[in-house]
Design a protein around this motif. Structure first.
Motif, PDB file in Angstrom:
ATOM      1  N   ILE A   6      28.620  -7.049 -18.653  1.00 21.30           N
ATOM      2  CA  ILE A   6      27.580  -6.821 -17.643  1.00 21.30           C
ATOM      3  C   ILE A   6      26.212  -6.991 -18.292  1.00 21.30           C
ATOM      4  N   VAL A   7      25.369  -7.799 -17.689  1.00 20.56           N
ATOM      5  CA  VAL A   7      24.006  -7.992 -18.183  1.00 20.56           C
ATOM      6  C   VAL A   7      23.055  -7.578 -17.075  1.00 20.56           C
ATOM      7  N   GLY A   8      22.141  -6.669 -17.378  1.00 20.33           N
ATOM      8  CA  GLY A   8      21.213  -6.217 -16.342  1.00 20.33           C
ATOM      9  C   GLY A   8      20.321  -5.103 -16.843  1.00 20.33           C
ATOM     10  N   THR A   9      19.362  -4.734 -16.047  1.00 16.42           N
ATOM     11  CA  THR A   9      18.410  -3.708 -16.455  1.00 16.42           C
ATOM     12  C   THR A   9      19.064  -2.323 -16.473  1.00 16.42           C
ATOM     13  N   VAL A  10      18.668  -1.544 -17.459  1.00 24.31           N
ATOM     14  CA  VAL A  10      18.931  -0.101 -17.494  1.00 24.31           C
ATOM     15  C   VAL A  10      17.533   0.510 -17.479  1.00 24.31           C
ATOM     16  N   ALA A  11      17.213   1.275 -16.468  1.00 30.01           N
ATOM     17  CA  ALA A  11      15.805   1.513 -16.173  1.00 30.01           C
ATOM     18  C   ALA A  11      15.544   2.879 -15.556  1.00 30.01           C
ATOM     19  N   PHE A  19      13.398  10.055   3.936  1.00 35.12           N
ATOM     20  CA  PHE A  19      14.134  11.309   3.750  1.00 35.12           C
ATOM     21  C   PHE A  19      13.714  12.080   2.499  1.00 35.12           C
ATOM     22  N   GLY A  20      12.732  11.554   1.768  1.00 33.49           N
ATOM     23  CA  GLY A  20      12.281  12.264   0.575  1.00 33.49           C
ATOM     24  C   GLY A  20      11.822  11.305  -0.502  1.00 33.49           C
ATOM     25  N   LYS A  21      11.508  11.860  -1.669  1.00 33.22           N
ATOM     26  CA  LYS A  21      11.049  11.027  -2.776  1.00 33.22           C
ATOM     27  C   LYS A  21      11.513  11.629  -4.096  1.00 33.22           C
ATOM     28  N   THR A  22      11.529  10.794  -5.135  1.00 31.62           N
ATOM     29  CA  THR A  22      11.962  11.252  -6.450  1.00 31.62           C
ATOM     30  C   THR A  22      10.882  10.958  -7.492  1.00 31.62           C
ATOM     31  N   ASP A  23      10.959  11.657  -8.601  1.00 29.92           N
ATOM     32  CA  ASP A  23      10.214  11.252  -9.783  1.00 29.92           C
ATOM     33  C   ASP A  23      11.069  10.202 -10.491  1.00 29.92           C
ATOM     34  N   LYS A  24      10.812   9.935 -11.749  1.00 32.75           N
ATOM     35  CA  LYS A  24      11.605   8.943 -12.486  1.00 32.75           C
ATOM     36  C   LYS A  24      13.049   9.406 -12.602  1.00 32.75           C
ATOM     37  N   ILE A  25      13.966   8.540 -12.130  1.00 31.45           N
ATOM     38  CA  ILE A  25      15.392   8.832 -12.240  1.00 31.45           C
ATOM     39  C   ILE A  25      16.099   7.597 -12.794  1.00 31.45           C
ATOM     40  N   LEU A  26      17.352   7.758 -13.165  1.00 30.08           N
ATOM     41  CA  LEU A  26      18.133   6.663 -13.714  1.00 30.08           C
ATOM     42  C   LEU A  26      18.325   5.556 -12.676  1.00 30.08           C
ATOM     43  N   GLY A  27      18.095   4.317 -13.098  1.00 21.38           N
ATOM     44  CA  GLY A  27      18.266   3.180 -12.211  1.00 21.38           C
ATOM     45  C   GLY A  27      18.557   1.922 -13.010  1.00 21.38           C
ATOM     46  N   GLY A  28      18.328   0.787 -12.376  1.00 20.45           N
ATOM     47  CA  GLY A  28      18.548  -0.491 -13.037  1.00 20.45           C
ATOM     48  C   GLY A  28      19.828  -1.169 -12.587  1.00 20.45           C
ATOM     49  N   ALA A  29      19.775  -2.500 -12.448  1.00 16.53           N
ATOM     50  CA  ALA A  29      20.928  -3.263 -11.972  1.00 16.53           C
ATOM     51  C   ALA A  29      22.137  -3.065 -12.872  1.00 16.53           C
ATOM     52  N   ASP A  52      12.605   4.200 -26.513  1.00 15.07           N
ATOM     53  CA  ASP A  52      13.112   5.471 -27.041  1.00 15.07           C
ATOM     54  C   ASP A  52      12.742   6.655 -26.155  1.00 15.07           C
ATOM     55  N   ASP A  53      12.124   6.356 -24.985  1.00 15.54           N
ATOM     56  CA  ASP A  53      11.884   7.391 -23.978  1.00 15.54           C
ATOM     57  C   ASP A  53      13.090   7.565 -23.064  1.00 15.54           C
ATOM     58  N   PHE A  54      14.129   6.763 -23.271  1.00 12.51           N
ATOM     59  CA  PHE A  54      15.310   6.817 -22.406  1.00 12.51           C
ATOM     60  C   PHE A  54      16.206   7.961 -22.874  1.00 12.51           C
ATOM     61  N   PRO A  55      16.510   8.912 -21.985  1.00  9.34           N
ATOM     62  CA  PRO A  55      17.239  10.121 -22.401  1.00  9.34           C
ATOM     63  C   PRO A  55      18.660   9.826 -22.888  1.00  9.34           C
ATOM     64  N   GLN A  56      19.054  10.539 -23.937  1.00  8.74           N
ATOM     65  CA  GLN A  56      20.403  10.404 -24.464  1.00  8.74           C
ATOM     66  C   GLN A  56      21.442  10.781 -23.415  1.00  8.74           C
ATOM     67  N   GLU A  57      21.096  11.710 -22.534  1.00  2.68           N
ATOM     68  CA  GLU A  57      22.064  12.149 -21.518  1.00  2.68           C
ATOM     69  C   GLU A  57      22.452  10.998 -20.587  1.00  2.68           C
ATOM     70  N   LYS A  76      12.278   1.424 -30.726  1.00  2.99           N
ATOM     71  CA  LYS A  76      11.478   2.573 -31.190  1.00  2.99           C
ATOM     72  C   LYS A  76      10.023   2.393 -30.782  1.00  2.99           C
ATOM     73  N   GLY A  77       9.488   3.447 -30.181  1.00  2.00           N
ATOM     74  CA  GLY A  77       8.098   3.396 -29.735  1.00  2.00           C
ATOM     75  C   GLY A  77       7.904   2.623 -28.444  1.00  2.00           C
ATOM     76  N   GLY A  78       8.987   2.094 -27.890  1.00  2.00           N
ATOM     77  CA  GLY A  78       8.898   1.303 -26.667  1.00  2.00           C
ATOM     78  C   GLY A  78       9.121   2.140 -25.417  1.00  2.00           C
ATOM     79  N   LYS A  79       8.687   1.603 -24.289  1.00  2.00           N
ATOM     80  CA  LYS A  79       8.889   2.270 -22.999  1.00  2.00           C
ATOM     81  C   LYS A  79       9.896   1.483 -22.160  1.00  2.00           C
ATOM     82  N   THR A  80      10.719   2.221 -21.451  1.00  2.00           N
ATOM     83  CA  THR A  80      11.779   1.641 -20.620  1.00  2.00           C
ATOM     84  C   THR A  80      11.189   1.025 -19.348  1.00  2.00           C
ATOM     85  N   PHE A  81      11.816  -0.052 -18.886  1.00  2.00           N
ATOM     86  CA  PHE A  81      11.426  -0.694 -17.629  1.00  2.00           C
ATOM     87  C   PHE A  81      11.365   0.345 -16.503  1.00  2.00           C
TER      88      PHE A  81
END
Length: 308
Positions: A6-11, A19-29, A52-57, A76-81
């Motif tokens: 599988i090739v795609g974003t993890v984001a 029906f509502g709104k979220t803060d940053k949550i797990l997503g990506g194709a 490296d801001d992507f949670p280990q959980e 390292k030091g990078g930000k997730t899509f």
């Protein structure tokens, strides 16, 4: 078990619906495809990139579902899509509020050595050059290559998209994208024209109105299950693609008739995805729930016609 690459974003996604709104949550194709495919007996891996801001959980969540994450590069030091969007009242249209490519801007995918001989390759929605570079790393020809794309790449990378399309067996796009890519309004004519571009099979997704499968003169239509509530459509198309690819990989049967089954399995899983924000419903989904809803699909689509 058979191998699915599988090739795609993890984001990260931030979503607003009526029906509502979220803060940053797990997503990506890549995430939605992987979670969906994990409902089948397949050996799957995701190739992607995060900061490296992507949670280990979140990574642990994928591992718990037997998804190989050795192909997910952590910068390292990078930000997730990050993507943020707001859906209109009909949930069929949305406005993109924020798109931050971050580490995805310099993504050069590296396929894990033990997945360069994968049976099925699912190319999630990414730049066509990234999709091509993955195919270049395969050490043997996959039995099936499935490609998902969107109108954005048709607008800004059409020559590259047409190049990678020559190398795939199945393309999954929505009806609007099929019309744009082919220049034909009739979906039958659109699918026929797209087949001349490379893919032998064309899957046209119609959201709440189901999906169409085309191969030469054969056509199959699968309805979407009528749902009492649709909470968030984000990732439904990727969940559909993951179910389709997962079923094909598990069954080892690449035929038009078996792809009918794959379409139903993909539609079934997508019907769960929309019930909660982001990946929440896919994370809690049980095998019993999946099978129970498959029975609903069966009763919805099977009947005897008495000819006069």
């Amino acid at each position: 078990m058979n191998k699915l690459l599988i090739v795609g974003t993890v984001a990260f996604d931030a979503i607003e619906t009526p029906f509502g709104k979220t803060d940053k949550i797990l997503g990506g194709a890549g995430t939605f495809i992987g979670l969906s495919a994990s409902h089948f007996s397949v050996n799957s891996a995701i190739v992607s990139i995060v900061g490296d801001d992507f949670p280990q959980e979140y990574l642990d969540l994928l591992i718990e579902r037997n998804i190989d994450i050795s192909g997910i590069e952590i910068v390292k030091g990078g930000k997730t899509f990050f993507w943020s969007g707001k859906y209109h009242n009909d949930l069929n249209s949305r406005d993109t509020l924020i798109t931050e490519l971050n580490v995805l801007a310099d993504f050069k995918p590296v396929v894990p050595a033990n997945f360069t001989n994968s049976d099925v390759v699912m190319l999630g929605n990414l730049h066509p050059l990234v999709q091509s570079s993955v195919l270049n790393q395969m050490t043997k020809a996959p039995k099936l290559v499935v490609l998902d794309t969107m109108n954005f790449w048709m607008d800004c990378a059409l020559p590259e998209l047409l190049d990678v399309m020559k190398r795939v067996d199945v393309i999954t796009i929505n009806d609007e994208e099929a019309r744009q890519l082919s220049g034909e309004y009739s979906l039958v004519k659109a699918a026929a024209k797209i087949q001349t571009m490379g893919p032998k099979y064309v899957v046209i997704k119609k959201g709440e109105h189901g999906a169409l499968l085309f191969h030469k003169a054969d056509v199959f239509f699968a309805p979407a299950l009528p749902l009492e509530e649709v909470f968030d459509p984000t990732g439904a198309g990727d969940t559909f693609a993951g179910g389709f690819a997962g079923f094909i990989t598990q069954s080892e049967n690449i035929s038009f008739n078996n792809m009918k089954n794959a379409i139903i399995h993909g539609s079934n899983l997508a019907s769960f995805c929309v019930e909660k924000f982001g990946t929440q419903r896919m994370v809690s989904l049980t095998k019993e729930e999946v099978n129970e809803r498959l029975k609903q699909f069966k009763s919805l689509t099977q009947f005897d016609i008495e000819l006069q």
